[in-house]
Design an enzyme around this catalytic site. Structure first.
Site, PDB file in Angstrom:
ATOM      1  N   CYS A  73       0.864  -1.183   0.000  1.00 49.28           N
ATOM      2  CA  CYS A  73       0.000   0.000   0.000  1.00 49.28           C
ATOM      3  C   CYS A  73       0.897   1.229   0.000  1.00 49.28           C
ATOM      4  CB  CYS A  73      -0.868  -0.017   1.259  1.00 49.28           C
ATOM      5  SG  CYS A  73      -1.844   1.486   1.505  1.00 49.28           S
ATOM      6  N   CYS A 178      -1.041   3.674  -6.385  1.00 49.22           N
ATOM      7  CA  CYS A 178      -1.987   3.132  -5.400  1.00 49.22           C
ATOM      8  C   CYS A 178      -2.256   1.713  -5.856  1.00 49.22           C
ATOM      9  CB  CYS A 178      -3.284   3.936  -5.373  1.00 49.22           C
ATOM     10  SG  CYS A 178      -4.608   3.110  -4.439  1.00 49.22           S
TER      11      CYS A 178
HETATM   12  N1  DGL Z   1      -4.082   0.652  -1.682  1.00 46.58           N
HETATM   13  C1  DGL Z   1      -3.707   1.864  -1.086  1.00 46.58           C
HETATM   14  C2  DGL Z   1      -2.492   2.494  -1.750  1.00 46.58           C
HETATM   15  O1  DGL Z   1      -1.696   1.820  -2.384  1.00 46.58           O
HETATM   16  C3  DGL Z   1      -4.700   2.942  -0.766  1.00 46.58           C
HETATM   17  C4  DGL Z   1      -6.136   2.734  -0.680  1.00 46.58           C
HETATM   18  C5  DGL Z   1      -6.818   3.577   0.376  1.00 46.58           C
HETATM   19  O2  DGL Z   1      -7.068   4.766   0.171  1.00 46.58           O
HETATM   20  O3  DGL Z   1      -7.084   3.003   1.423  1.00 46.58           O
HETATM   21  O4  DGL Z   1      -2.268   3.669  -1.631  1.00 46.58           O
END
Ligand code: DGL
Length: 254
Positions: A73, A178
Site C-alpha cells: 500500500c 496506489c
Molecule cells: N491501496 C492503497 C495504496 O496503495 C490505498 C487505498 C486507500 O485509500 O485506502 O495507496
C-alpha cells in the site's frame, strides 16, 4: 532457506495486486495477507491515523510468524513513522524504482490524496528522471469505489474528473501509485485511452526477494496462503479466489 510466510498489508483489497505478483513470480513463497477493509479508505485519512493503523497491521502480521513484511500500500508506505521499518523482520515498502517507455515526456502520478500529500513519488521520480515532467493526480474516492466494487463507468468518471482537475489530459504515461488501481485497468483505459500505466508491484516483489536471497531465506516449498480482512468478505473473497484459487479467506479483528 526459510519456509515461513511473507506478510503483506493493505487498507483493503489493493495489496492483492502485490500478493498476486509475488505468487506468480515466486510461487514457493507463502503469503499471509491482511486488508483493513473496515477502515478503508486510508487515503482520505490523516497521516497520524494512517501511521497508527500501519502499526496495528504490522503487529497482526508479526504475530503470525512472518519472515518479512511487504507494505502492499503506497498510502501506508509513505505515511508511516520513520521507525516503522525497525523490528524483528525486514519491512519492504512499495518500490519507487520504476521505469518508463522510451520517449515518455509527461507522466501522471495517480495516487490517493494522502500519498500525494507526502510528494514521495514526485520528489523521487523528478530527481531520477529530470527529462520527464511529472504531474501529481490525487484521485479522490477512486480506491474506495474499487474497494466497494462500484461499476467501471463510475470509477472511470472519478479518474476522468481528477485528470481534468489536475491538468493531466496530455500525459503519455501514468503511474499507478496506489495498489488498488491495477485492479481496474479498464476504468483507466476508458478515462485515458491508449495511455500505458506502470504498476510498481513487480519491482516491489523483486526488492523483497533480493533481501530474502541475501539472507538465504527464500522458501523451497509452497505452503498455505491465508487472507484476512477486517470487513466486507463478500467483496474480498471472490476477488481473492479469482486470483489465488481456493484459499483460506477469513474475517478478523485487529
Ligand atoms: N491501496 C492503497 C495504496 O496503495 C490505498 C487505498 C486507500 O485509500 O485506502 O495507496
Amino acid at each position: 532457506m526459510d519456509n515461513r510466510p511473507i506478510g503483506i498489508m493493505d487498507s483493503g483489497v489493493g495489496g492483492l495486486t502485490v500478493a498476486k505478483a509475488l505468487h506468480d513470480m515466486y510461487p514457493k513463497e507463502s503469503i499471509v495477507f491482511i486488508g483493513d477493509s473496515k477502515r478503508n479508505p486510508y487515503g482520505e485519512r490523516t497521516r497520524e491515523e494512517i501511521a497508527d493503523f500501519g502499526e496495528e497491521l504490522k503487529a497482526f502480521l508479526l504475530a503470525r510468524d512472518v519472515k518479512m513484511l511487504i507494505v502492499g500500500c503506497n498510502t501506508i508506505s509513505f505515511n508511516v513513522r520513520d521507525n516503522f521499518t525497525e523490528g524483528p523482520v525486514p519491512v519492504v515498502k512499495m518500490s519507487l524504482d520504476i521505469s518508463f517507455p522510451k520517449g515518455v515526456r509527461k507522466v501522471g502520478i495517480f495516487a490517493t490524496p494522502a500519498s500525494i500529500a507526502t510528494h514521495a513519488h514526485y520528489d523521487y521520480l523528478s530527481k531520477k528522471f529530470p527529462e520527464i515532467h511529472f504531474t501529481e493526480v490525487p484521485c479522490d474516492g477512486v480506491a474506495a469505489a474499487i474497494e466497494q466494487k462500484k461499476e467501471e463507468n463510475l470509477i472511470s468518471s472519478l479518474v476522468r474528473k481528477a485528470v481534468k482537475e489536475y491538468h493531466a489530459c496530455d500525459i503519455d504515461a501514468g503511474y499507478w501509485a496506489c495498489t488498488h488501481y491495477p485492479l481496474v485497468p479498464g476504468a483507466f483505459e476508458k478515462a485515458l485511452p491508449h495511455v500505458p500505466f506502470i504498476d510498481p508491484a513487480r519491482p516491489t516483489v523483486e526488492r523483497a526477494v533480493e533481501i530474502l536471497r541475501d539472507r538465504d531465506a527464500l522458501a523451497d516449498k509452497a505452503g498455505e496462503n491465508r487472507f484476512y480482512f477486517t470487513d466486507c468478505l463478500e467483496n474480498a473473497s471472490p476477488l481473492v479466489r479469482s486470483l489465488f484459487g481456493p484459499v483460506v479467506v477469513e474475517k478478523t479483528v485487529l
